[in-house]
Design a protein around this motif. Sequence first.
Motif, PDB file in Angstrom:
ATOM      1  N   TYR A  39      39.138  52.346  87.376  1.00 51.33           N
ATOM      2  CA  TYR A  39      40.496  52.897  87.480  1.00 51.33           C
ATOM      3  C   TYR A  39      40.528  54.213  88.251  1.00 51.33           C
ATOM      4  O   TYR A  39      41.481  54.991  88.129  1.00 51.33           O
ATOM      5  CB  TYR A  39      41.085  53.097  86.080  1.00 51.33           C
ATOM      6  N   GLY A  77      37.271  55.965  82.569  1.00 54.52           N
ATOM      7  CA  GLY A  77      38.082  54.921  81.946  1.00 54.52           C
ATOM      8  C   GLY A  77      37.487  54.377  80.660  1.00 54.52           C
ATOM      9  O   GLY A  77      37.882  53.315  80.194  1.00 54.52           O
ATOM     10  N   THR A 103      44.670  56.050  80.951  1.00 59.00           N
ATOM     11  CA  THR A 103      44.922  54.734  80.369  1.00 59.00           C
ATOM     12  C   THR A 103      45.186  54.862  78.870  1.00 59.00           C
ATOM     13  O   THR A 103      44.758  55.830  78.225  1.00 59.00           O
ATOM     14  CB  THR A 103      43.728  53.794  80.603  1.00 59.00           C
ATOM     15  N   SER A 104      45.886  53.879  78.326  1.00 56.69           N
ATOM     16  CA  SER A 104      46.322  53.972  76.925  1.00 56.69           C
ATOM     17  C   SER A 104      45.154  54.083  75.952  1.00 56.69           C
ATOM     18  O   SER A 104      45.163  54.930  75.052  1.00 56.69           O
ATOM     19  CB  SER A 104      47.186  52.766  76.579  1.00 56.69           C
ATOM     20  N   ALA A 126      49.960  56.844  79.990  1.00 52.64           N
ATOM     21  CA  ALA A 126      49.583  55.927  78.914  1.00 52.64           C
ATOM     22  C   ALA A 126      50.839  55.355  78.284  1.00 52.64           C
ATOM     23  O   ALA A 126      51.621  56.075  77.664  1.00 52.64           O
ATOM     24  CB  ALA A 126      48.742  56.650  77.870  1.00 52.64           C
ATOM     25  N   TYR A 175      47.814  46.600  77.134  1.00 50.81           N
ATOM     26  CA  TYR A 175      48.862  46.903  78.119  1.00 50.81           C
ATOM     27  C   TYR A 175      49.567  45.622  78.551  1.00 50.81           C
ATOM     28  O   TYR A 175      50.800  45.514  78.523  1.00 50.81           O
ATOM     29  CB  TYR A 175      48.216  47.604  79.321  1.00 50.81           C
ATOM     30  N   TYR A 227      47.030  45.203  86.105  1.00 50.93           N
ATOM     31  CA  TYR A 227      46.752  46.212  87.119  1.00 50.93           C
ATOM     32  C   TYR A 227      46.582  45.568  88.493  1.00 50.93           C
ATOM     33  O   TYR A 227      46.302  44.376  88.617  1.00 50.93           O
ATOM     34  CB  TYR A 227      45.506  47.009  86.735  1.00 50.93           C
ATOM     35  N   GLY A 252      51.360  49.132  86.600  1.00 48.41           N
ATOM     36  CA  GLY A 252      49.968  48.891  86.957  1.00 48.41           C
ATOM     37  C   GLY A 252      49.806  48.313  88.351  1.00 48.41           C
ATOM     38  O   GLY A 252      48.703  48.294  88.905  1.00 48.41           O
TER      39      GLY A 252
END
Length: 377
Positions: A39, A77, A103-104, A126, A175, A227, A252
Motif C-alpha cells: 500500500y 501496512g 488502512t483500517s 481508515a 473494507y 483496492y 480504494g
Amino acid sequence: MKMVKVMAAISAAALALVGCNSKSSTIKIGSIGPLTGNYAVYGGDCKNGIELAVNEINAAGGINGQQIELIAEDDEGAAEKSVSAYKKLVTKDGVKFIIGSLTSGCAIAITPLAQAQKIVQIAPAATAPTLTDAGNYIFRTCYDDPFQGTVGGKFAAETLGAKKAAILYDISNDYSVGLTDNFKASFEANGGSIVSLETYSTGDKDFNAQLTKIKNANPDVVYLPDYYSTVALIVKQLRAQGIEAPIVGADGWDGLTENAGDEVLGGFYSNHYAADSTEEKVQNFVKNYKEKYSLTPTAFAALGYDSVYMLKDAIVKSGNSDSEAVRSALEATDGDYVTGHLTFNEKHNPVKGAVIVELVKDADGKLTTAYKTTVNP
C-alpha cells in the motif's frame, strides 16, 4: 562559600522553573503509514499531503508561534508494525498527536493505546465503522464505509438508472465486506436487485469463474469494492469476458489512473475530493502539490493535508498543545477544507458529502478522473 552555594542553588532552581513553564520549541506531530509494501502508493501520497501542509504552516509562522516538527514512521501496512511505530513516537519522541495509520486494520490496532494514553489520533483514510469506538481521542478525516457503500448504491440506482447489480468482493477483507453490505442495502432500498453476489480472497489472481456467473446474470452495473491493484486485474478479465456493464467502486480505486488501461474507462467511484473541482481551496492545494511533487494529488494526499490543518485549527483554538484541550477543540470543528465542509458527529466521524468521479481520458489521451456528482449525507 556557603552564600555562593545557596545563590547557585537558587539560580539553578529558577532556571528549572523557567524551563518547566516555557513552551517547547516545537509542536511534534507523528505520522504512521505504509511507505513501503503493498500500500506504499497510498502511504506515500498521504505523507506528501501531510508534509505539504506542515511546510505551509511553518512558512506562515507555525502554530501559536511554534514550528511543527513532523516525525514520520513506516508501518508497511502491517498492524503489528503500526503498534511499534506508535510506541516509538509516544515513548521516545514524546508525540501527543498522531496522524495515522492509513488502512483500517493498522489504524484500529493503535486506537486502544491512543485512547488510554490520551494521544489525539486522526486517521486520514481508515473507513472501517468501528474505528472510533475506542473513545473520544480518536478521529477520522474520511467518511466511513457505511456512508461510502450507501453512496455507491444510491448513485448506481439513481444516476446510472441500474435495476440489476452484480457484486464481486474480497470476503477476507473488512473494507471490501463493509462496502458490499452497505451497497447492497442501498441499491435494494432504491429499487434495484442484486442478481449475482460473488466472492474471492486476498491474493487471488484468476476471477474468471466468478465473472462467468456474473455475465450469465446480465447485470446493469458491477460493483467492485477493493483496492486499485486488484480492481485492475478484475476489470481486464471482466472486459475480456465481454461484460460491458458500467463498473462502480470506492476510494480504494484511487491509483487506477496510473495502474490500469482503457478497460476502466467509464468506471465510477466514490472519493473524498475531485482534483478538477472549481473550489478555491482545492485549486490552491492542487497547484501547490503539483509544484512540489510534479503529480496531481490523490484523495489520500488531500486527506493527509486536511488532517494537519484540522489539527492546526484545533491547537490554535485551544490556545495550547495540551492533548485534552486540543481533543475538545477538534470535536467542535466546523470549517472548509480541501475535502469539503467538515463537522464531526458524536462518534467523531466527519459529516460531509462524497464525490463521485468518472474514469476518462484527458486531451493528451492519458487516463484521468473527472468530477461527476456529489452525494450528500
